[in-house]
Design a protein around this motif. Sequence first.
Motif, PDB file in Angstrom:
ATOM      1  N   TYR A   1      47.703 -33.053 -29.830  1.00 53.63           N
ATOM      2  CA  TYR A   1      47.719 -32.074 -30.909  1.00 53.63           C
ATOM      3  C   TYR A   1      46.725 -32.472 -32.016  1.00 53.63           C
ATOM      4  O   TYR A   1      46.998 -33.346 -32.791  1.00 53.63           O
TER       5      TYR A   1
ATOM      6  N   GLU B   1      45.346 -31.905 -35.596  1.00 55.16           N
ATOM      7  CA  GLU B   1      45.722 -31.492 -37.004  1.00 55.16           C
ATOM      8  C   GLU B   1      44.741 -31.361 -37.851  1.00 55.16           C
ATOM      9  O   GLU B   1      44.644 -30.485 -38.845  1.00 55.16           O
TER      10      GLU B   1
ATOM     11  N   ASP C   1      41.694 -28.048 -41.769  1.00 58.49           N
ATOM     12  CA  ASP C   1      43.122 -28.216 -40.879  1.00 58.49           C
ATOM     13  C   ASP C   1      43.076 -27.280 -39.751  1.00 58.49           C
ATOM     14  O   ASP C   1      42.402 -26.216 -39.596  1.00 58.49           O
TER      15      ASP C   1
ATOM     16  N   CYS D   1      45.384 -26.534 -35.760  1.00 59.67           N
ATOM     17  CA  CYS D   1      46.443 -26.537 -35.173  1.00 59.67           C
ATOM     18  C   CYS D   1      46.129 -26.064 -33.734  1.00 59.67           C
ATOM     19  O   CYS D   1      46.274 -25.073 -33.347  1.00 59.67           O
TER      20      CYS D   1
ATOM     21  N   ARG E   1      46.243 -27.325 -29.665  1.00 63.07           N
ATOM     22  CA  ARG E   1      46.933 -28.220 -28.623  1.00 63.07           C
ATOM     23  C   ARG E   1      45.842 -28.301 -27.340  1.00 63.07           C
ATOM     24  O   ARG E   1      45.319 -27.269 -27.014  1.00 63.07           O
TER      25      ARG E   1
ATOM     26  N   ARG F   1      48.176 -35.349 -34.381  1.00 60.47           N
ATOM     27  CA  ARG F   1      49.417 -35.524 -34.673  1.00 60.47           C
ATOM     28  C   ARG F   1      50.097 -36.711 -34.142  1.00 60.47           C
ATOM     29  O   ARG F   1      49.927 -36.977 -32.868  1.00 60.47           O
TER      30      ARG F   1
END
Length: 91
Positions: A25, A27, A64, A66, A68, A89
């Motif tokens: 993950y 971040e 930033d 997000c 996966r 993460r």
Amino acid sequence: MAAYTQAENVVRIDADNDTLTGAFYVEKIVYIPGTGSPTVAIKKTNTSGMTLWECSGATALYVDACIRLKGVTHIDLAGTGTVLYLYLRTT
């Protein structure tokens, strides 16, 4: 042998056509451009796979994110000295 290095939750990639295997993950992403025509692309599976994130230009970028990553992730880097940092993460 992988060209990327990892310490704790930070992955440093400085070689073209490297791959990461596993689930991650992401971040934050830091793009440090090199000389020439620097670019980076994070792709699913291989160099022909779907582009998940990309950047180009001569300006360093901290974003930033997000994202996966799962399975095999391919990293395309261009430009002498271009480096990509992935902050993972931890929880």
